[in-house]
Enzyme design. Structure first.
Site, short mmCIF file in Angstrom:
data_model
loop_
_atom_site.label_atom_id
_atom_site.label_comp_id
_atom_site.label_asym_id
_atom_site.label_seq_id
_atom_site.Cartn_x
_atom_site.Cartn_y
_atom_site.Cartn_z
NE ARG A 293 -3.15 2.67 2.64
CZ ARG A 293 -3.08 3.53 3.65
NH1 ARG A 293 -2.45 3.22 4.76
NH2 ARG A 293 -3.65 4.71 3.56
CG HIS B 16 -0.79 9.10 3.40
ND1 HIS B 16 -0.91 7.75 3.68
CD2 HIS B 16 -0.39 9.65 4.57
CE1 HIS B 16 -0.60 7.51 4.94
NE2 HIS B 16 -0.27 8.65 5.51
CD GLU C 70 -4.48 7.82 9.76
OE1 GLU C 70 -3.94 8.87 10.14
OE2 GLU C 70 -4.13 6.71 10.19
CG ASN D 184 -4.76 3.49 8.78
OD1 ASN D 184 -4.88 2.51 8.04
ND2 ASN D 184 -4.40 4.68 8.33
CE1 TYR E 251 0.53 2.99 13.47
CE2 TYR E 251 -1.43 4.04 12.58
CZ TYR E 251 -0.17 3.52 12.40
OH TYR E 251 0.41 3.51 11.16
CD GLU F 251 -1.18 4.15 8.02
OE1 GLU F 251 -0.82 4.59 9.13
OE2 GLU F 251 -1.44 4.87 7.04
C1 BGC Z 1 -0.53 7.85 9.23
C2 BGC Z 1 0.92 7.59 8.91
C3 BGC Z 1 1.74 7.80 10.18
C4 BGC Z 1 1.30 6.77 11.18
C5 BGC Z 1 2.08 6.80 12.50
C6 BGC Z 1 -0.98 7.29 10.55
O1 BGC Z 1 -1.74 8.27 11.20
O2 BGC Z 1 -1.37 7.44 8.19
O3 BGC Z 1 1.30 8.45 7.88
O4 BGC Z 1 3.11 7.72 9.93
O5 BGC Z 1 -0.05 6.97 11.49
O6 BGC Z 1 1.87 8.00 13.15
#
Ligand code: BGC
Length: 452
Positions: A78, A122, A167, A292, A294, A352
């Site tokens: 991607r 992006h 995002e 995504n 995290y 992600e």
């Molecule tokens: C983004 C990436 C970023 C990653 C880590 C995401 O919000 O799409 O570009 O590097 O998080 O912060």
């Protein structure tokens, strides 16, 4: 006892990057400047004065990077296209050399059996469009669609997976609400307008794809599940507000035809009654949603915090990554099950997922040991497998990121790659997590299960 890790046989394993974070050479071969180039040029905007002038030099080293992906056995990649390489002025004349770069990258991927998954936007808006108001100008829906159409036509048949925006929440929150990301504005009215125009642009590009394209198109959103710090009414309301703002703001209008009611309360006068016709455009049918993931956040009511009146609550027992994000794999399962409950079952890709830790190459053996990233990866795989077991239709997983890269305003200091990049020599070194990921890909996750 954790459940066995299991992925469907056709699960797509890959990695993700974005143009400005890795390519370098932002003005090469006739490209125009982007808002990120401008933003980086202002002292204080990016840590250590870093910028994307060289980054991972992927523009010149893409063949080496594709070879790395092939070595890891990846099935998909991607990446995003830099709008101002294709249209230096953001609209009008096409820069053929810009198209050629991505065309060669796509051919190189296909030659190695790696599926290209393209994100149209992006965050690196052409500076020339910012001069015309950028995401605040309603015409941007047409500008974006014209740009998208050029790519749909140029890469038709070779690219079978398209995402409109990466995002949108970050684009507005960082770019127009808090000013921490390009273009660096801090204005509630602008954040509302940018947000709505992003969604109009998304819908308009999907509509155009339906006329031209033959494959899949979707959007990529970041979801951060919100949990209340207590069961008090104030904290429960604060949780709902922040969930509406960050998680439902973009998905509700696509799938439910309206914005969450909390946004009006939060934005006040800055949130107008948008024209009803806009929702027909925004609600175009999608082939998949990219998520995504995290971290999560635990929140409480905090009247003094502008504009949401919400504050995060640190979890004393938890591990935090170098970006200050709690490691919380259960949040990935929760994100996926909650998504499916609210919007229905549909194909989902994790576009992600990753973690920033500092892992320098070992002085003696040159290897890069990254035990904390490995731990996160293992736990996230379990969490993902659990979501699949609960019936969520997850089709693929893209690790963030293939390479250490420019982490936006945090510069090169925060490293998310499974491949270490020495930014002085441009040498790439597989981290231990890359070797583990290669095993995961080769065994379709089975290597994570204990052998009996
Ligand atoms: C983004 C990436 C970023 C990653 C880590 C995401 O919000 O799409 O570009 O590097 O998080 O912060």
């Amino acid at each position: 006892m954790s459940k066995p890790i299991h992925f469907p046989p056709d699960f797509i394993w890959g990695s993700a990057t974005s143009a400005y974070q890795i390519e370098g050479s932002p003005l090469a071969d006739g490209a125009g400047p982007s808002i990120w180039q401008r933003f980086c040029a202002v002292p204080g905007n990016v840590r250590d004065g870093d910028n994307g002038d060289i980054a991972c030099d992927h523009y010149n080293r893409y063949k080496e990077d594709v070879a790395l992906m092939a070595r890891l056995g990846l099935k998909a990649y991607r990446f995003s296209v830099s709008w101002s390489r294709i249209l230096p002025q953001g609209r009008g004349a096409v820069n053929q050399a810009g198209l050629d770069f991505y065309s060669k990258l796509i051919d190189e991927l296909l030659a190695h059996g790696i599926e290209p998954m393209v994100t149209l936007y992006h965050w690196d808006l052409p500076a020339a469009l910012d001069d015309r108001g950028g995401w605040l100008n309603p015409d941007i829906a047409d500008w974006f669609t014209d740009y998208a159409r050029i790519l749909f036509q140029a890469f038709d048949g070779r690219v079978k997976s398209w995402a409109t925006l990466n995002e949108p929440w970050v684009v507005t929150d960082g770019g127009y609400m808090h000013g921490t990301l390009a273009p660096g504005h801090r204005n509630l009215h602008e954040a509302a307008l940018a947000s709505h125009n992003l969604m109009r642009a998304h819908g308009s590009a999907v509509k155009a794809y339906r006329e031209i394209g033959r494959h899949q198109i979707g959007i990529v959103v970041n979801i951060e599940p919100k949990y209340p710090a207590s069961q008090s009414q104030e904290d429960l309301d604060a949780t709902r507000r922040t969930d509406a703002y960050m998680n439902r703001q973009y998905l509700d209008p696509i799938f439910l035809g309206s914005y969450p009611a909390e946004l009006k309360q939060m934005f006040g006068d800055a949130w107008p009654d948008w024209p009803a016709a806009d929702f027909d455009l925004i609600g175009q049918q999608l082939d998949f949603v990219g998520i995504n993931y995290y971290t999560r956040s635990v929140v409480r009511n905090e009247p003094s915090n502008w504009p949401l009146k919400v504050a995060p609550v640190r979890q004393p027992q938890a591990t935090y990554t170098e970006t200050g994000w709690e490691v919380f794999p259960q949040g990935l399962t929760d994100t996926l099950t909650t998504f499916t409950q609210r919007y229905g079952s549909m194909p989902v890709y994790i576009m992600e997922n990753g973690s920033a830790f500092y892992d320098p190459p070992n002085a003696e053996n040159g290897r890069v040991h990254d035990p904390l990233r490995i731990d996160c990866l293992r736990k996230n795989m379990q969490a993902l497998s659990n979501a699949l077991a609960q019936g969520v239709d997850v089709r693929g997983y893209m690790v963030w990121s293939l390479l250490d890269n420019l982490e936006w305003s945090l510069g090169f200091a925060k490293r998310f790659g499974i491949v270490h990049v020495n930014f002085e020599t441009q040498q790439r070194t597989l981290k231990d997590s890359a070797y583990l990921y290669a095993d995961i890909v080769a065994s379709n996750g089975a290597c994570l299960n204990p052998t009996v």
